[in-house]
Design a protein around this motif. Structure first.
Motif, short mmCIF file in Angstrom:
data_model
loop_
_atom_site.label_atom_id
_atom_site.label_comp_id
_atom_site.label_asym_id
_atom_site.label_seq_id
_atom_site.Cartn_x
_atom_site.Cartn_y
_atom_site.Cartn_z
N GLU A 40 -33.53 -5.63 3.57
CA GLU A 40 -33.59 -5.90 4.98
C GLU A 40 -34.88 -5.72 5.34
O GLU A 40 -35.82 -4.48 4.98
N LEU A 41 -36.26 -6.50 5.77
CA LEU A 41 -37.61 -6.62 6.13
C LEU A 41 -37.69 -6.41 7.63
O LEU A 41 -37.16 -7.37 8.36
N HIS A 42 -38.54 -5.60 8.19
CA HIS A 42 -38.69 -5.43 9.32
C HIS A 42 -40.51 -5.74 9.58
O HIS A 42 -41.21 -4.78 9.52
N GLY A 97 -35.33 -6.06 12.68
CA GLY A 97 -36.08 -4.96 13.15
C GLY A 97 -35.17 -4.03 13.87
O GLY A 97 -34.17 -4.44 14.87
N LEU A 98 -35.30 -2.80 13.60
CA LEU A 98 -34.59 -1.61 14.28
C LEU A 98 -34.86 -1.58 15.71
O LEU A 98 -34.10 -1.52 16.54
N TYR A 99 -36.34 -1.73 16.03
CA TYR A 99 -36.75 -1.83 17.48
C TYR A 99 -37.85 -2.78 17.69
O TYR A 99 -39.07 -2.73 18.32
N SER A 100 -37.64 -3.85 16.82
CA SER A 100 -38.80 -5.11 17.01
C SER A 100 -38.24 -6.31 16.55
O SER A 100 -37.15 -6.60 16.35
N ILE A 275 -36.89 -2.02 4.72
CA ILE A 275 -38.28 -1.73 4.51
C ILE A 275 -38.70 -1.99 6.06
O ILE A 275 -38.67 -2.97 6.66
N ASP A 276 -39.31 -0.63 6.39
CA ASP A 276 -40.27 -0.82 7.95
C ASP A 276 -41.53 -1.63 7.65
O ASP A 276 -41.91 -2.03 6.93
N HIS A 277 -42.19 -1.62 9.20
CA HIS A 277 -43.39 -2.48 9.33
C HIS A 277 -44.53 -1.69 8.38
O HIS A 277 -45.48 -2.29 8.26
N PRO A 283 -32.63 3.63 3.02
CA PRO A 283 -31.36 3.38 2.57
C PRO A 283 -30.81 2.12 3.16
O PRO A 283 -30.04 1.41 2.70
N CYS A 284 -30.76 1.98 4.31
CA CYS A 284 -29.97 1.08 5.08
C CYS A 284 -30.94 0.38 6.54
O CYS A 284 -31.83 1.28 6.88
N SER A 285 -30.38 -0.31 7.11
CA SER A 285 -30.93 -0.76 8.31
C SER A 285 -30.74 0.25 9.32
O SER A 285 -31.65 0.19 10.48
N GLN A 286 -29.76 1.01 9.43
CA GLN A 286 -29.53 2.10 10.59
C GLN A 286 -30.56 3.23 10.36
O GLN A 286 -30.78 3.85 11.46
N THR A 287 -31.15 3.27 9.34
CA THR A 287 -32.10 4.77 9.09
C THR A 287 -33.57 4.20 9.08
O THR A 287 -34.25 4.96 8.65
N CYS A 288 -33.83 2.86 9.11
CA CYS A 288 -35.08 2.27 8.84
C CYS A 288 -36.10 2.80 10.01
O CYS A 288 -36.65 1.79 10.74
N SER A 289 -36.48 3.93 10.13
CA SER A 289 -37.38 4.45 11.20
C SER A 289 -37.90 5.74 10.73
O SER A 289 -37.38 6.63 10.14
#
Length: 345
Positions: A40-42, A97-100, A275-277, A283-289
């Motif tokens: 997952e790419l942000h 995006g987790l918040y994007s 992977i965040d910006h 590990p996952c989308s829920q923790t990508c921050s």
């Protein structure tokens, strides 16, 4: 295992394979060899909306930060294609995006074209605000280049447009996308998540469901807004009504349950990554921050993905997961996967 979920086919589970891999892992003190299934790419840090249910609602005055396209291509896409340990499982690439908003990325057109160039199966989570005919055509063209079996998909978050008074504009864009997909015969599944945040009445939901299904989308998923540390439950006042809506269109309507608990061992990190910006891997989308910095184990700005996946730092995170004080919660499918693996570990 997860065939009935609206995003069926994103990851397929083989219980016998899971069992054998975990047995080997326990004996060799290694990382489970599930293979990389999902990336997952942000690509950007920004979004044009400020929705109250967003994971990033408390992030004020965010500055634009973006992953350079050349780093994404060289250190992720090429790295996957050139390395058998990463490419064997044909991972799906998800733009989210987790918040994007992924389509707020300044080089979104080039990024989507790269997905086609490298023959990736992909998914896109978007609020649809930046969607237009040109982007829709590129998405469909890239999906047609996917040589692996299985559909690509796009998920439109309609609640963002409803809250901000833009739903009619988004509905037209979705209609146009459906026409483009059908005309190009693109292998794309169209999903609509609807969040039960209390802003829509039962009558509103009934009318909205009818309108959406008439457009030609494939699935609707009802859920409550779920942050990585929330304990949200479906509104008990709405749950029976939602079940009735589901009964009328059982093949197209799904309900997502609450987020799963945190596990002592995270098996998900052995088949997926986010992977965040900034290029940092989680590990996952829920923790990508950065809130979960204790769970990160590398950066694609410093190394290609093939050198990070399966590295000593990656293995250490797997074995030391229960010692980390950071509290996280699995999304539904990841919770099910961890629960299945825990039967053998």
């Amino acid at each position: 295992m997860n065939d009935g979920y609206p995003y069926a086919g994103i990851i397929k589970w083989d219980m016998e394979d899971i069992k054998n891999n975990i047995n080997k892992t326990e004996k060799n003190n290694s990382l489970p060899d599930f293979g990389l299934k999902r990336v997952e790419l942000h690509p950007t840090s920004v979004c044009q909306y400020k929705c109250p249910f967003c994971y990033g609602v408390n992030f004020k005055c965010k500055r634009r930060a973006e992953l350079p396209l050349e780093i994404i291509e060289n250190n992720v896409f090429k790295s996957i294609k050139n390395n058998k340990k990463l490419s064997n499982s044909n991972p799906i690439i998800i733009l989210a995006g987790l918040y994007s908003e992924p389509l707020a990325y300044s080089k979104k057109v080039e990024l989507i074209k790269l997905l086609g160039k490298y023959n990736f199966r992909f998914g896109i989570y978007t609020n649809g605000g930046f969607m237009n005919d040109d982007i829709a055509k590129i998405i469909c063209a890239s999906a047609k280049q996917n040589k692996e079996k299985g559909l690509c998909y796009i998920s439109f978050n309609v609640m963002a447009s409803i809250i901000n008074g833009h739903y009619d504009f988004l509905e037209k864009k979705i209609k146009d996308f459906v026409k483009m997909r059908d005309a190009m015969k693109a292998p794309i599944h169209i999903n609509i998540p609807i969040l039960l945040d209390g802003s829509l009445s039962s009558d509103d939901l009934r009318r909205l469901q009818k309108r959406i299904l008439q457009i030609g989308v494939n699935n609707i998923r009802y859920s409550t807004p779920q942050t990585p540390v929330s304990k949200n439950k479906l509104d008990v006042k709405n749950i029976e009504f939602i079940k009735n809506l589901q009964n009328k269109n059982r093949k197209n309507i799904f309900i997502r349950s609450i987020s799963g608990k945190q596990f002592d061992r995270c098996y998900v990190l052995a088949n997926t990554l986010s992977i965040d910006h900034k290029g940092i891997i989680y590990p996952c989308s829920q923790t990508c921050s950065s809130n979960f910095s204790g769970l990160s184990y590398g950066s694609i700005k410093n190394q290609e993905l093939a050198k990070i996946w399966g590295s000593e730092k990656h293995k250490k995170l797997f074995w030391d997961f229960s010692k980390i004080t950071t509290y996280c919660r699995c999304n539904l499918s990841d919770s099910q996967f961890n629960a299945a693996c825990s039967l053998f570990g």
